[in-house]
Each structure stands twice: as C-alpha cells, then as structure tokens.
Design an enzyme around this catalytic site. Sequence first.
Site, PDB file in Angstrom:
ATOM      1  N   GLU A 286       6.630  -3.549  81.249  1.00  0.00           N
ATOM      2  CA  GLU A 286       7.268  -2.238  81.385  1.00  0.00           C
ATOM      3  C   GLU A 286       6.936  -1.495  80.107  1.00  0.00           C
ATOM      4  O   GLU A 286       7.303  -1.926  79.020  1.00  0.00           O
ATOM      5  CB  GLU A 286       8.769  -2.389  81.599  1.00  0.00           C
ATOM      6  CG  GLU A 286       9.445  -1.124  82.119  1.00  0.00           C
ATOM      7  CD  GLU A 286       9.740  -0.133  81.018  1.00  0.00           C
ATOM      8  OE1 GLU A 286       9.011   0.895  80.928  1.00  0.00           O
ATOM      9  OE2 GLU A 286      10.665  -0.370  80.253  1.00  0.00           O
ATOM     10  N   CYS A 320      13.325   4.134  77.849  1.00  0.00           N
ATOM     11  CA  CYS A 320      12.058   4.398  78.534  1.00  0.00           C
ATOM     12  C   CYS A 320      12.270   5.330  79.717  1.00  0.00           C
ATOM     13  O   CYS A 320      11.341   5.986  80.174  1.00  0.00           O
ATOM     14  CB  CYS A 320      11.406   3.095  78.973  1.00  0.00           C
ATOM     15  SG  CYS A 320      12.490   2.001  79.897  1.00  0.00           S
TER      16      CYS A 320
END
Length: 516
Positions: A286, A320
């Site tokens: 990720e 994020c």
Amino acid sequence: MVVPYRHEPFTDFSVEENQIAYQKALNYVKGQLGKEYPLIINGEKIFTKDKTVSENPSSRNEVIGYVSKCSEELAEKAMQAAFESFKTWKKWDPAARANILLRASAIIRRRKHEFSAWLSYEAGKPWKEADADTAEAIDFLEYYARQMLRLKDGIEINSRDGENNRFSYIPLGVGVTISPWNFAFAIMAGTTVAPIVAGNTVLLKPASTTPVVSYKFMEVLLEAGLPKGVVNYIPGSSSEMGDYVVDHPTTRFINFTGSKEVGLHIAEKAAKVQEGQIWMKRMVSEMGGKNTIIVDNEADLELAAESIVYSAFGFSGQKCSACSRAVIHQDVYDEVLANVVAKTKELTVGPTYKDNSKFMGPVNDKAAFDKVMDYVEIGKGEGKLMTGGTGDDSEGYFVQPTVFADVDPKARITQEEIFGPVVAFIKAKDFDELIDIANNTEYGLTGAVISNNRDHLEQARDDYHVGNLYFNRGCTAAIVGYHPFGGFNMSGTDSKAGGPDYLLHFLQPKTVSDMF
C-alpha cells in the site's frame, strides 16, 4: 460456528470518566519514557550498541525510548529462527493460531488507553485519532482470526464417481512485514498478524520513528502465547538490513506499507530471483495516494465543507487516504471554499500528549516538517494561499492547516503526495470534468463524491477510478470488515486490508485428487 465480527467501538471523550481514564494512561506512559528496548529474535531479547532514538514529535527533546538496531548479522539470525519456527507453526491447527490473535486482542482491549497514550506520545496523535488507531488494531486481530476460521477447511469443489477432490490452503513460508509510522499500531499489527494466523512466520521491521509501540505489541503477542520465532522484532536501517531481508532467498513474501518510492524499490528487488530461491516472491503493498473529494452543484454544501476539513486535516493530513484535493463545481466553488477556510481557521494545533484540546498535533519528524513546508512554498507559486502556510519546529513539528485556492489540476501540489495538512482547491465546469480531474493522478486510493444527484453518484461508481470510493462522507476512516482498504495504480496492489480475501495473499491453494 464462527462468532460474528464486531467493530471495536470508539471512545466518547465527551464523557468525563473517559477523559480521566485517558489522562491516567498518559501519566502512566510518561513514567515509562526513556527506557531501552531490545530486538526479539527467536524469543530472545538482544540489546545492541547501536540504537534508534524515538522522539516525541510534539516535544522533540523528550525521548520515548532507545531501541536496539538490527544488523545484517542479526537479521540473518532472525531469518533462520523464522525458517525453523515455520516448520512447526504451519502445522498448528488454524483455530489454535486464531485463538492467539483473539487472546492478544483481549489483552489490548483491557489496556486500550495505555496503547493509545503511547501513540499520543510517540506518533503525536490527538486522543481521538490515537483511540481509533488502537481500535483498528483490535479490529484487525479479531477480523483476521475469524477469517482464518472460515478458510481453514478450504473451499468445496466438485468430485465425481471414483474421485474425491479437495481444495485447501497452505501457508507460504517466511515473510517480511515493513510497517509505517502513521498508523504505528493498527497497520503494524494488521500486517503482522494476517500472515501469521495463516501459518507463516514473520520478520517485523517497524518504522524507525515509532518502534516503541511495536515493541509493546510484541510483548502482547508473547503474553498471548505466540511461540518463539513466529514473529521476530528487528527494527533497524533499511540500507543496513532492510534490503538484506528483502533480497534473502528464504523470504517468501514482503508485506509493505509506505511511500511509492520505497515500495517500487522493494518491488524491483523482490522481482529478482536470488541464488537458491525457488519461488517468485509475493509483494503486498500500500503506497499512498493523492485523494480527491468532488462536490457538484447539487450537494449539501455544509456536509461538503465538513468532509473536506476533516479528511484533509485529521491527524495533520498524514493518512494515505487524506483529502489533498477538493474539486468543486464552479457554481458552488466560492461558497464551499469560504466555508472550508472559515472552518479551517477554527482548528487548533499543538501538543497532543498534554490534553485533548488540540484538533491537530505535529507532523512526524524534522524530515516531514521540511517536506511539508517546501510544498507550502511551492503552493504559494501555484495557487492563492487562503489560510495557514506557516510552521513552527522550535519545540515540536507543527504545521498550520493550509488551504490553497484556484490551483491548476496539473500543478505539483495537486499531483504529488505531500502527506501533510495541505489541501488544494480546483474549479470544474461540470460533473464530467469533476471526474476527469479526480482521475488525473498516478494514484487511485480513495475518493469521495458529495452530491444529492443519484445519476452523478452512479456515474462516479463506474468512472471514478479508486479502490475506496465514498458517497456523501469524507474519504478517510475506513473500518476493518466494513470498508476493505487498498487502491489502484501507484497506490499499490489493492490488497484490501481488512477484507474477506486479504489472508489469501499469504496462502497458496492446493488441490488433492484422490482416486478410489
């Protein structure tokens, strides 16, 4: 029967009793600061001369702990321990492995405020954000334990006369978990326990700025009964030993969360077959995002402003999934912008370990502060500064929440991941352009659409290319089991942490056909 998963509730800090309990936990953690922490390899505590100094980002002269750094030699020792432990751990009843996760989650739940207080000190998290981080860690343990119970007997497939066929899952082997500092507990815990409940063993390399909370989690796993060598705690330098364990021919998979640059570096190294390696390494990653909230001219404009502010500035924009771009229909642009600016000016910034009065704490460290302030200067040349734009690193690393208006969709501050409290406003003429601008980055992690037009929402469902898309809410705050999380393009492998197929990344299916 598998007991249904239930999301760990968040703490209501408007209740005085909860405020007192959290303050008590903060006082307890303060008394623990400044200690030395070892590596844990094969259950053995190993202190090294070379240390990582974990600092309080709100008060940089305050040391959270001195954490031993793993060398290449010790990394090899950890690899061998994990390899030997895998031989027995893989044969454990999956239900017994799941039980260790459930026991660990119960320990953390009983000490919830204590772990959150460590996050307030080591990661600079406000109480609400720290509490959510700890709750998510509990959720990962509970959810993955139950997912393993569903997978342990395999999947039914067809058999026929004279032939019995079975489709089941077996673990991969030894893996490396490289966890981030922004969700120093939740993501670190989730990316560690998912592989081990599936029967793998792990070398855990936590983020260099938040290693103490990772050590505290290791203590919990061992207390819960995890056998030695199943997880080996090896904080240290990426250049000194991180690349070594990624390259290692024994490594079967890498579970990474972090920046695009580091993720691509790891992926490139993992793709090279080393001498003695007999498999292709799996990469689960990720790698961040450049996330957009779009608002059309039929939206609830108050909801839009609230969603943008919380998504952009929660935990100082260090998610994020954070909103770093607001793309607004030209008919409502000025009103939404003015409302966001007004709400942003009301936000408070300061130390989070003292009390619950600050909405935003610091950014992660000096490097993060300098990077964000550099982007603020870039933004001043690319848009109109509406509020914020200042920082103060005299005691901690504090950046004021910053809003830029009238920014070009291809400007640097609308294309590059800043990872700080900065949001850029972009104007669009119609819904098609709103979608086009939202899709115009190399990332594809999260996004949100604020609209009361159902046709627009359905168009976005198909055309807005992100892994996690939200309607009429912000683009942050995914919940395990409810919003499986992961993104497209340069946001990573879309592995969907907290989702029903996440454990399959750490398992390999095997078909056995028995003739009789």
